[in-house]
Design an enzyme around this catalytic site. Structure first.
Site, PDB file in Angstrom:
ATOM      1  CG  HIS A 118      44.382  27.221  33.031  1.00 54.82           C
ATOM      2  ND1 HIS A 118      43.526  26.187  32.724  1.00 54.82           N
ATOM      3  CD2 HIS A 118      44.670  27.833  31.868  1.00 54.82           C
ATOM      4  CE1 HIS A 118      43.322  26.172  31.421  1.00 54.82           C
ATOM      5  NE2 HIS A 118      43.985  27.162  30.871  1.00 54.82           N
ATOM      6  CG  HIS A 120      46.302  31.998  30.427  1.00 55.72           C
ATOM      7  ND1 HIS A 120      47.182  31.281  29.649  1.00 55.72           N
ATOM      8  CD2 HIS A 120      45.113  31.338  30.349  1.00 55.72           C
ATOM      9  CE1 HIS A 120      46.548  30.242  29.109  1.00 55.72           C
ATOM     10  NE2 HIS A 120      45.292  30.254  29.514  1.00 55.72           N
TER      11      HIS A 120
END
Ligand code: 5GP
Length: 132
Positions: A118, A120
């Site tokens: 992922h 951010h």
């Protein structure tokens, strides 16, 4: 990063390959999240524990073994580029015109707590350097 998140990262058991994480439930909409962007390959949603006025996670819908950046293979080049491009789209959508930070935590020392890659996107305040 808040201490509790560091503790979560240290406690996290790295999962291999395609073992499910909490993000699979978010992708399947089995648990709620605030989605800010979605296409056939990528989902972006607000972090449950925001580290700034804006904090969004950008993830691939299909993990394909990409538990973290350190597991990247040549076949992941396209999705890795797409994640960064969506990070830019989301930052624009969120009007982070004065700048923002893009982070990929990897592994224990990188404070990774969820083993589904992922990106951010954090903004809406002045960032500091070096990071904690
Ligand atoms: P990492 O520490 O692995 O780089 O980041 C994982 C992020 O996922 C953390 O910032 C954490 O707050 C976020 N997170 C963990 N569980 C959930 C959840 O159930 N919903 C949302 N929206 N974010 C989550």
């Amino acid at each position: 990063m808040a201490q509790s998140e560091k503790e979560a990262a240290l406690a996290a058991v790295p999962v291999d390959g395609d073992a499910p994480t909490i993000f699979d439930k978010i992708i399947k909409k089995e648990i709620p999240s605030t989605i800010v962007y979605e296409d056939d390959k990528v989902l972006a949603f607000r972090d449950i524990s925001p580290q700034g006025p804006t904090h969004i996670l950008v993830i691939p819908k299909v993990k394909d073994g990409l538990t973290g950046l350190s597991k990247a293979e040549e076949r992941h080049v396209e999705i890795l580029g797409r994640l960064l491009y969506v990070a830019k789209l989301v930052a624009k959508q969120e009007k982070l015109d004065d700048g923002y930070r893009v982070v990929i935590n990897d592994g224990k020392n990188g404070c990774q707590s969820v083993y589904h890659i992922h990106v951010h996107v954090i903004g809406g305040r002045q960032m500091n350097w070096p990071p904690g």
